[in-house]
Design an enzyme around this catalytic site. Structure first.
Site, mmCIF file in Angstrom:
data_model
loop_
_atom_site.group_PDB
_atom_site.id
_atom_site.type_symbol
_atom_site.label_atom_id
_atom_site.label_comp_id
_atom_site.label_asym_id
_atom_site.label_seq_id
_atom_site.Cartn_x
_atom_site.Cartn_y
_atom_site.Cartn_z
ATOM 1 N N ARG A 12 61.557 61.060 0.222
ATOM 2 C CA ARG A 12 61.470 59.760 0.579
ATOM 3 C C ARG A 12 62.832 58.888 0.612
ATOM 4 O O ARG A 12 63.255 57.970 1.277
ATOM 5 C CB ARG A 12 60.423 58.781 -0.446
ATOM 6 C CG ARG A 12 59.014 59.028 -0.116
ATOM 7 C CD ARG A 12 58.332 58.250 -1.015
ATOM 8 N NE ARG A 12 58.557 56.761 -0.747
ATOM 9 C CZ ARG A 12 58.168 55.851 0.183
ATOM 10 N NH1 ARG A 12 57.380 56.372 0.942
ATOM 11 N NH2 ARG A 12 58.615 54.671 0.446
ATOM 12 N N ASP A 60 59.687 56.027 -14.441
ATOM 13 C CA ASP A 60 59.898 57.375 -14.369
ATOM 14 C C ASP A 60 59.746 58.185 -15.646
ATOM 15 O O ASP A 60 59.962 59.201 -15.816
ATOM 16 C CB ASP A 60 61.245 57.657 -13.789
ATOM 17 C CG ASP A 60 61.314 57.323 -12.290
ATOM 18 O OD1 ASP A 60 60.295 57.152 -11.672
ATOM 19 O OD2 ASP A 60 62.344 57.739 -11.635
ATOM 20 N N CYS A 111 52.855 58.472 -0.681
ATOM 21 C CA CYS A 111 53.274 59.551 -1.522
ATOM 22 C C CYS A 111 52.255 59.611 -2.855
ATOM 23 O O CYS A 111 51.205 59.002 -2.629
ATOM 24 C CB CYS A 111 54.826 59.167 -2.278
ATOM 25 S SG CYS A 111 54.679 58.063 -3.475
HETATM 26 C C1 UD1 Z 1 63.648 54.388 -6.982
HETATM 27 C C2 UD1 Z 1 63.471 55.794 -7.696
HETATM 28 C C3 UD1 Z 1 62.441 56.146 -8.177
HETATM 29 C C4 UD1 Z 1 61.747 55.147 -9.253
HETATM 30 C C5 UD1 Z 1 62.164 53.815 -8.540
HETATM 31 C C6 UD1 Z 1 61.553 52.528 -9.411
HETATM 32 C C7 UD1 Z 1 65.279 57.063 -6.454
HETATM 33 C C8 UD1 Z 1 65.556 58.272 -5.502
HETATM 34 N N1 UD1 Z 1 64.007 56.782 -6.605
HETATM 35 O O1 UD1 Z 1 62.508 54.477 -5.964
HETATM 36 O O2 UD1 Z 1 62.643 57.505 -9.070
HETATM 37 O O3 UD1 Z 1 60.566 55.502 -9.844
HETATM 38 O O4 UD1 Z 1 63.271 53.508 -7.966
HETATM 39 O O5 UD1 Z 1 62.464 52.386 -10.699
HETATM 40 O O6 UD1 Z 1 66.147 56.354 -6.756
HETATM 41 N N2 UD1 Z 1 58.676 48.135 -2.705
HETATM 42 C C9 UD1 Z 1 58.171 47.134 -1.840
HETATM 43 N N3 UD1 Z 1 58.857 47.284 -0.556
HETATM 44 C C10 UD1 Z 1 60.140 47.918 -0.343
HETATM 45 C C11 UD1 Z 1 60.536 48.773 -1.321
HETATM 46 C C12 UD1 Z 1 59.798 48.840 -2.434
HETATM 47 O O7 UD1 Z 1 57.148 46.518 -1.887
HETATM 48 O O8 UD1 Z 1 60.685 47.875 0.726
HETATM 49 C C13 UD1 Z 1 57.969 48.148 -4.020
HETATM 50 C C14 UD1 Z 1 57.341 49.501 -4.618
HETATM 51 O O9 UD1 Z 1 56.458 49.866 -3.720
HETATM 52 C C15 UD1 Z 1 57.609 49.415 -5.749
HETATM 53 C C16 UD1 Z 1 58.590 48.537 -6.327
HETATM 54 O O10 UD1 Z 1 58.780 47.884 -5.189
HETATM 55 O O11 UD1 Z 1 56.070 48.937 -6.332
HETATM 56 C C17 UD1 Z 1 59.901 49.309 -6.772
HETATM 57 O O12 UD1 Z 1 60.233 50.280 -5.839
HETATM 58 P P1 UD1 Z 1 61.685 50.917 -5.605
HETATM 59 O O13 UD1 Z 1 62.569 50.368 -6.582
HETATM 60 O O14 UD1 Z 1 61.941 50.482 -4.160
HETATM 61 O O15 UD1 Z 1 61.700 52.364 -5.560
HETATM 62 P P2 UD1 Z 1 62.534 53.346 -4.824
HETATM 63 O O16 UD1 Z 1 63.997 52.674 -4.560
HETATM 64 O O17 UD1 Z 1 61.998 54.008 -3.793
#
Ligand code: UD1
Length: 433
Positions: free
Chosen positions: A95, A317, A119
């Site tokens: 992702r 994590d 996922c």
């Molecule tokens: C990153 C980490 C992952 C970790 C996560 C949270 C990497 C490669 N992965 O994932 O290991 O578990 O941070 O610390 O760095 N969300 C939305 N809209 C968006 C994006 C996110 O609603 O456009 C939500 C997600 O569903 C989740 C929350 O925001 O509930 C946090 O997610 P996010 O910080 O974006 O995770 P990642 O950056 O994908």
């Protein structure tokens, strides 16, 4: 497919070094798409996610060189800027591929990135990434499953980037990276404060960007016309470090961890200390983000109340690994997942090993038990798999874990690392229908 056989009842002792951070390295590698000139990254971990990012960047026209004498050093040169399509074949395996979106549209005026699917721990939207890039005047469309972003030149703006679960780490990385080449000033409010965002800002500034405030919820970026070559050392992996500290604790071990990012782990270390797992710096003069620590543990563990939160709170994590630990505590613990409310794939598998777990929505009550029992279990996502390895090391009898390719995404040769400290884990091949 690879599987692990773990003989339970071992105690970890010894000394290991913590590798560079995967979650920092992936957006750092993607940032090379912004540069005119080579970007050299040191301390890049050898993981399957990194190999996938190398494959993706090669398809996107980058030349990538791995140092023969030091495989942790990668040089990435943005060569053919006409390639702009990140295919679903690669994106679906990882992702984090979405973090090429911002750099590509900023530097190449166009980016087409397959929409990442769901996922193992539920629906993971990318709306914040898109909202942020749209605010910078990118045009965003969804075409045949691809996100297509175009812009002649991005325009700096003030953007609120918070969502229903707080900030987004990769969303912040995408928007911050893109804004470096925008015209004018960008302010990101409700930015993610994770150390991986700070590391990315450090590299971007070394490339010539003008970013201030990274690590706080308000990041300011003065756009520049061009970014150049740079060298950067990836920070140590706080999740790998936390996992091995918990591994030492659950086996009642006594280990030394070098290049341990102590100050990035204050919330989990505080909780571990209350539970009875103590992490001490060996020398207070060292860099608090990369120091040597000794981990020791009390024989009887205390229960805890834990809620995952954005940084500097307890990281999602490490939630699964912590559940394995407190399943052996004297008393009841309560674990609430506030970042990914569905992230409980490990609950059913841990229960197969005798853990007493009661889940209600985003909360699990863990009734501490005196022992876990080895069982055949299945890895389902990266951190859930790590939790099963920890449980297997302390269980009575043998545990087999299938689908360990999930682990290989984020822990380099985990069985070798743990065996070097006294674990008994064998990797073997298994045919799965
Ligand atoms: C990153 C980490 C992952 C970790 C996560 C949270 C990497 C490669 N992965 O994932 O290991 O578990 O941070 O610390 O760095 N969300 C939305 N809209 C968006 C994006 C996110 O609603 O456009 C939500 C997600 O569903 C989740 C929350 O925001 O509930 C946090 O997610 P996010 O910080 O974006 O995770 P990642 O950056 O994908």
């Amino acid at each position: 497919m690879d599987a692990f056989r773990i003989k339970g009842g071992t105690r970890l002792t010894g000394r290991i070094r913590i590798d560079g951070s995967k979650n920092a390295a992936l957006p750092l590698m993607a940032a090379a798409l912004l540069a005119d000139g080579p970007i050299t990254l040191r301390n890049v971990p050898e993981l399957s996610d990194i190999k996938n990012m190398i494959r993706l960047l090669s398809e996107l026209g980058c030349n990538i060189h791995r140092d023969q004498d030091d495989p942790g050093t990668l040089t990435i040169e943005n060569a053919d800027v006409k390639q702009t399509h990140a295919r679903y074949d690669i994106v679906r395996t990882m992702r984090a591929s979405v973090c090429v979106l911002g750099p590509m549209v900023a530097r190449r005026q166009r980016a087409s990135v397959a929409m990442p699917g769901g996922c193992a721990f539920g629906h993971r939207p990318v709306d914040l990434h898109l909202r942020g890039l749209e605010a910078l005047a990118a045009r965003i469309q969804l075409r045949e499953g691809d996100i297509v972003a175009t812009a002649d030149r991005l325009q700096g703006r003030t953007i609120f980037l918070g969502g229903p679960f707080g900030s987004s780490v990769l969303g912040t990385a995408n928007v911050m990276s893109a804004a470096t080449l925008a015209q004018g000033k960008t302010v990101i409010e409700s930015a993610a404060c994770e150390p991986e965002v700070v590391d990315l800002a450090r590299l971007l500034n070394a490339m010539g960007a003008r970013i201030t405030g990274a690590g706080s919820p308000r990041i300011e970026i003065e756009g520049v016309d061009q970014l150049g070559p740079a060298e950067h050392t990836v920070l140590p992996d706080r999740i790998v470090a936390g996992t091995y500290a918990i591994a030492a604790g659950i086996t009642n071990g006594d280990v030394i961890l070098d290049e341990f990012p102590y100050d990035s782990l204050l919330a989990p270390l505080d909780l571990l200390d209350n539970i009875g797992v103590h992490v001490h710096k060996l020398d207070n003069q060292q860099d608090p983000f990369s120091c040597s620590v000794q981990v020791t543990s009390e024989r009887r563990l205390k229960p805890c109340v834990l809620s995952t939160q954005p940084y500097p709170g307890f990281p999602t994590d490490l939630q699964a690994q912590m559940m394995a630990l407190v399943s052996l505590a004297d008393g009841n613990s309560i674990i609430t997942e506030k970042i990914f409310p569905e992230r409980f794939m490990h609950v059913a598998e841990l229960s197969r090993m005798g853990a007493q777990l009661i889940r209600q929505g985003a909360t699990v009550m863990v009734q501490g038990t005196s022992s876990l029992i080895g069982a055949p279990v299945m890895a389902s996502d990266l951190r859930a798999s790590a939790c099963l390895v920890l449980a297997g090391m302390v269980a009575d009898g043998d545990t087999t874990i299938t689908r360990v390719y999930h682990l290989d995404r984020g822990y380099a040769s985990m069985e070798k690392v743990l065996n070097s400290m006294g674990a008994d884990i064998t990797r073997y091949q298994v045919d799965e229908p």
